[in-house]
Design a protein around this motif. Structure first.
Motif, PDB file in Angstrom:
ATOM      1  N   ALA A  72      20.071 -34.003  25.915  1.00 11.06           N
ATOM      2  CA  ALA A  72      20.880 -34.859  25.037  1.00 11.06           C
ATOM      3  C   ALA A  72      21.052 -36.244  25.646  1.00 11.06           C
ATOM      4  O   ALA A  72      21.119 -37.237  24.926  1.00 11.06           O
ATOM      5  N   TRP A 131      29.717 -35.107  18.664  1.00  8.84           N
ATOM      6  CA  TRP A 131      28.744 -34.205  19.277  1.00  8.84           C
ATOM      7  C   TRP A 131      29.207 -33.797  20.678  1.00  8.84           C
ATOM      8  O   TRP A 131      29.165 -32.619  21.028  1.00  8.84           O
ATOM      9  N   GLU A 157      21.033 -26.825  18.694  1.00  8.58           N
ATOM     10  CA  GLU A 157      20.972 -28.191  19.214  1.00  8.58           C
ATOM     11  C   GLU A 157      19.760 -28.393  20.109  1.00  8.58           C
ATOM     12  O   GLU A 157      19.144 -29.453  20.097  1.00  8.58           O
ATOM     13  N   TRP A 181      25.069 -22.395  18.452  1.00  6.26           N
ATOM     14  CA  TRP A 181      25.147 -23.857  18.383  1.00  6.26           C
ATOM     15  C   TRP A 181      24.275 -24.471  19.476  1.00  6.26           C
ATOM     16  O   TRP A 181      23.526 -25.430  19.212  1.00  6.26           O
TER      17      TRP A 181
END
Length: 105
Positions: free
Chosen positions: A67, A78, A39, A35
């Motif tokens: 992010a 998220w 991402e 993951w």
């Protein structure tokens, strides 16, 4: 038992996320790491170490930085997924991701 993941971008800019042990323990470690990688790619983040072994803490710190604070400030799905992945991979009841100082504690 619950897990707490704190993501810190500076003084008075700390975001806490809680997840329960059942959700964390149900998450496979390989799925959690995948993951992070997905991402990183989706957000077009720079690879933490393109020439060598990439440590999971490097992935965590780089993804949090890439992010951006806004994702954590809104506290949405998220950010909660990030917290669950971090809790699984670090396997600590409390994890502090200090983006400003680039440390995990």
């Amino acid at each position: 038992m619950s897990y707490v993941v704190k993501v810190v971008f500076g003084p008075d800019r700390e975001y806490e996320f809680y997840t329960n042990a059942e959700a964390v323990e149900a998450l496979d470690r390989n799925v959690a790491r995948d993951w992070l990688v997905r991402e990183m790619e989706a957000l077009e983040c720079d690879a933490p170490n393109p020439m060598g072994k990439v440590l999971v803490v490097d992935l965590i710190l780089n993804l949090a930085k890439c992010a951006g604070e806004a994702r954590f400030a809104e506290g949405g799905e998220w950010a909660q997924a990030f917290a669950q992945v971090v809790a699984r991979l670090l396997d600590r009841p409390v994890a502090r991701i200090d983006v400003e100082n680039f440390t995990v504690g």
